[in-house]
Design an enzyme around this catalytic site. Structure first.
Site, PDB file in Angstrom:
ATOM      1  CE  LYS A  21      -2.058  -1.185   3.882  1.00  0.00           C
ATOM      2  NZ  LYS A  21      -1.344  -2.440   4.164  1.00  0.00           N
ATOM      3  NE  ARG A  96      -4.526  -1.291  10.006  1.00  0.00           N
ATOM      4  CZ  ARG A  96      -3.444  -0.912   9.339  1.00  0.00           C
ATOM      5  NH1 ARG A  96      -3.432   0.223   8.683  1.00  0.00           N
ATOM      6  NH2 ARG A  96      -2.394  -1.675   9.341  1.00  0.00           N
ATOM      7  NE  ARG A 135       7.760  -2.264   6.099  1.00  0.00           N
ATOM      8  CZ  ARG A 135       6.449  -2.188   6.265  1.00  0.00           C
ATOM      9  NH1 ARG A 135       5.693  -1.641   5.336  1.00  0.00           N
ATOM     10  NH2 ARG A 135       5.891  -2.661   7.346  1.00  0.00           N
ATOM     11  NE  ARG A 168       6.269  -0.306   9.938  1.00  0.00           N
ATOM     12  CZ  ARG A 168       5.116  -0.303   9.258  1.00  0.00           C
ATOM     13  NH1 ARG A 168       5.033   0.352   8.113  1.00  0.00           N
ATOM     14  NH2 ARG A 168       4.061  -0.937   9.721  1.00  0.00           N
ATOM     15  NE  ARG A 179       2.163  -4.995  11.009  1.00  0.00           N
ATOM     16  CZ  ARG A 179       3.162  -4.728  10.177  1.00  0.00           C
ATOM     17  NH1 ARG A 179       4.375  -5.209  10.411  1.00  0.00           N
ATOM     18  NH2 ARG A 179       2.959  -3.988   9.121  1.00  0.00           N
TER      19      ARG A 179
HETATM   20  P1  AP5 Z   1       4.837  -1.581   1.771  1.00  0.00           P
HETATM   21  O1  AP5 Z   1       4.518  -0.777   0.559  1.00  0.00           O
HETATM   22  O2  AP5 Z   1       5.550  -0.907   2.891  1.00  0.00           O
HETATM   23  O3  AP5 Z   1       3.534  -2.354   2.289  1.00  0.00           O
HETATM   24  P2  AP5 Z   1       2.271  -1.806   3.122  1.00  0.00           P
HETATM   25  O4  AP5 Z   1       1.065  -2.483   2.573  1.00  0.00           O
HETATM   26  O5  AP5 Z   1       2.264  -0.297   3.140  1.00  0.00           O
HETATM   27  O6  AP5 Z   1       2.646  -2.423   4.528  1.00  0.00           O
HETATM   28  P3  AP5 Z   1       2.526  -1.856   6.010  1.00  0.00           P
HETATM   29  O7  AP5 Z   1       3.237  -2.850   6.869  1.00  0.00           O
HETATM   30  O8  AP5 Z   1       2.973  -0.429   6.103  1.00  0.00           O
HETATM   31  O9  AP5 Z   1       1.018  -1.937   6.220  1.00  0.00           O
HETATM   32  P4  AP5 Z   1       0.282  -1.962   7.546  1.00  0.00           P
HETATM   33  O10 AP5 Z   1      -1.086  -1.688   7.051  1.00  0.00           O
HETATM   34  O11 AP5 Z   1       0.437  -3.159   8.384  1.00  0.00           O
HETATM   35  O12 AP5 Z   1       1.019  -0.850   8.421  1.00  0.00           O
HETATM   36  P5  AP5 Z   1       0.637   0.646   8.787  1.00  0.00           P
HETATM   37  O13 AP5 Z   1       1.881   1.438   8.738  1.00  0.00           O
HETATM   38  O14 AP5 Z   1      -0.541   1.123   8.041  1.00  0.00           O
HETATM   39  O15 AP5 Z   1       5.697  -2.839   1.268  1.00  0.00           O
HETATM   40  C1  AP5 Z   1       6.216  -3.798   2.183  1.00  0.00           C
HETATM   41  C2  AP5 Z   1       7.566  -4.317   1.661  1.00  0.00           C
HETATM   42  O16 AP5 Z   1       7.334  -5.037   0.450  1.00  0.00           O
HETATM   43  C3  AP5 Z   1       8.583  -3.226   1.313  1.00  0.00           C
HETATM   44  O17 AP5 Z   1       9.873  -3.681   1.660  1.00  0.00           O
HETATM   45  C4  AP5 Z   1       8.454  -3.043  -0.191  1.00  0.00           C
HETATM   46  O18 AP5 Z   1       9.671  -2.622  -0.788  1.00  0.00           O
HETATM   47  C5  AP5 Z   1       8.068  -4.449  -0.629  1.00  0.00           C
HETATM   48  N1  AP5 Z   1       7.146  -4.458  -1.769  1.00  0.00           N
HETATM   49  C6  AP5 Z   1       6.090  -3.631  -1.982  1.00  0.00           C
HETATM   50  N2  AP5 Z   1       5.450  -3.964  -3.112  1.00  0.00           N
HETATM   51  C7  AP5 Z   1       6.105  -5.032  -3.616  1.00  0.00           C
HETATM   52  C8  AP5 Z   1       5.913  -5.834  -4.766  1.00  0.00           C
HETATM   53  N3  AP5 Z   1       4.894  -5.614  -5.630  1.00  0.00           N
HETATM   54  N4  AP5 Z   1       6.769  -6.867  -4.980  1.00  0.00           N
HETATM   55  C9  AP5 Z   1       7.798  -7.126  -4.118  1.00  0.00           C
HETATM   56  N5  AP5 Z   1       8.041  -6.384  -3.001  1.00  0.00           N
HETATM   57  C10 AP5 Z   1       7.202  -5.361  -2.764  1.00  0.00           C
HETATM   58  O19 AP5 Z   1       0.170   0.459  10.314  1.00  0.00           O
HETATM   59  C11 AP5 Z   1       1.079   0.132  11.330  1.00  0.00           C
HETATM   60  C12 AP5 Z   1       0.332   0.015  12.653  1.00  0.00           C
HETATM   61  O20 AP5 Z   1      -0.287   1.296  12.972  1.00  0.00           O
HETATM   62  C13 AP5 Z   1      -0.844  -0.979  12.661  1.00  0.00           C
HETATM   63  O21 AP5 Z   1      -0.407  -2.299  12.971  1.00  0.00           O
HETATM   64  C14 AP5 Z   1      -1.739  -0.398  13.756  1.00  0.00           C
HETATM   65  O22 AP5 Z   1      -1.246  -0.715  15.037  1.00  0.00           O
HETATM   66  C15 AP5 Z   1      -1.587   1.107  13.548  1.00  0.00           C
HETATM   67  N6  AP5 Z   1      -2.594   1.645  12.617  1.00  0.00           N
HETATM   68  C16 AP5 Z   1      -2.361   2.182  11.392  1.00  0.00           C
HETATM   69  N7  AP5 Z   1      -3.518   2.563  10.821  1.00  0.00           N
HETATM   70  C17 AP5 Z   1      -4.498   2.258  11.706  1.00  0.00           C
HETATM   71  C18 AP5 Z   1      -5.914   2.386  11.676  1.00  0.00           C
HETATM   72  N8  AP5 Z   1      -6.549   2.904  10.612  1.00  0.00           N
HETATM   73  N9  AP5 Z   1      -6.610   1.940  12.747  1.00  0.00           N
HETATM   74  C19 AP5 Z   1      -5.991   1.430  13.837  1.00  0.00           C
HETATM   75  N10 AP5 Z   1      -4.652   1.263  13.923  1.00  0.00           N
HETATM   76  C20 AP5 Z   1      -3.909   1.678  12.862  1.00  0.00           C
END
Ligand code: AP5
Length: 221
Positions: A21, A96, A135, A168, A179
């Protein structure tokens, strides 16, 4: 004329942790001029600054749980308020939970905004674990790398801004498993909310990032 044509046209990028994402958001926002609203990035910034919200959020993020809905909604409403005029927003990692999705509907309605599309990125659990364990992120500009698939030119240094790359806290295997459980229990049901509104489209997230981006742009077009 479409009665909604004067409304902003917002997008949601949906998917499990590590689906890509953040990676896709960078490309899409640059290309389409959208405002990137990532609740994960905002929470990490609050944690890094040691604000009250950050201290509270850390208890949840470090264990793979979701931050309470009311905390997240406050952040989102503030950010949407910063977007001028009809500028479009790309929501990354939000909503979410079903209550967050319901609250977003109300906020959008009040603000004359509209979700145009919800794009769900599909990736299997094994791929997710290998992506997240490898990552690295820039501490300064949030640029995303992978040690094998997308490494920086110079180890540990961001290509874009020269900032320090870090792993992270929640990218440790035991937290990743937690997660994923949280995603399937609390977040995946949100897909039905948007399926019923006929807004949901799916892309194959196992392809390389450029191909995933092409799929998304084709849907948007
Ligand atoms: P990346 O693009 O970073 O993936 P992502 O989907 O953004 O993953 P996240 O881990 O950031 O998502 P998340 O939803 O768990 O975390 P968030 O920060 O929102 O890609 C991942 C890796 O893969 C990278 O190394 C990249 O290079 C590689 N990659 C990407 N695309 C690729 C491809 N096509 N092929 C190969 N490799 C690829 O949330 C973190 C925490 O915050 C949550 O756990 C929660 O505690 C809290 N939080 C955030 N939002 C909320 C909410 N709305 N409500 C409640 N708690 C929340």
């Amino acid at each position: 004329m479409d009665k909604n044509s004067n409304k902003s046209q917002d997008l949601i990028l949906f998917g499990p942790p590590g689906a890509g994402k953040g990676t896709q958001s960078e490309m899409l926002c640059e290309r389409l001029g959208l405002f990137h609203l990532s609740t994960g990035d905002i929470l990490r910034e609050a944690i890094a600054k040691g604000t009250e919200t950050g201290k509270l959020a850390r208890q949840y993020t470090d264990s793979g749980k979701l931050v309470p809905d009311e905390v997240v909604m406050k952040i989102v409403e503030e950010k949407i308020g910063e977007v001028g005029g009809n500028g479009g927003v790309l929501f990354d990692g939000f909503p979410r939970t079903l209550p967050q999705a319901g609250s977003l509907d109300e906020v959008q309605e009040r603000g004359g905004r509209q979700i145009k599309l919800v794009i769900s990125i599909l990736v299997n659990d094994n791929e997710i674990i290998s992506r997240l364990e490898g990552r690295r992120m820039c501490r300064h500009c949030n640029r995303i790398y992978h040690i094998a698939a997308n490494p920086p030119a110079k180890e540990g240094i961001c290509d874009v801004c020269g900032g320090e790359l870090f792993q992270r806290n929640d990218d440790r295997r035991e937290v990743i498993q937690e997660r994923l459980k949280t995603y399937y229990a609390q977040t995946q049901p949100v897909l039905d909310h948007y399926r019923k509104k006929n807004l949901l489209k799916e892309v194959d997230g196992a392809k390389d990032p450029q191909e995933v981006s092409r799929q998304i742009l084709a849907i948007i077009a």
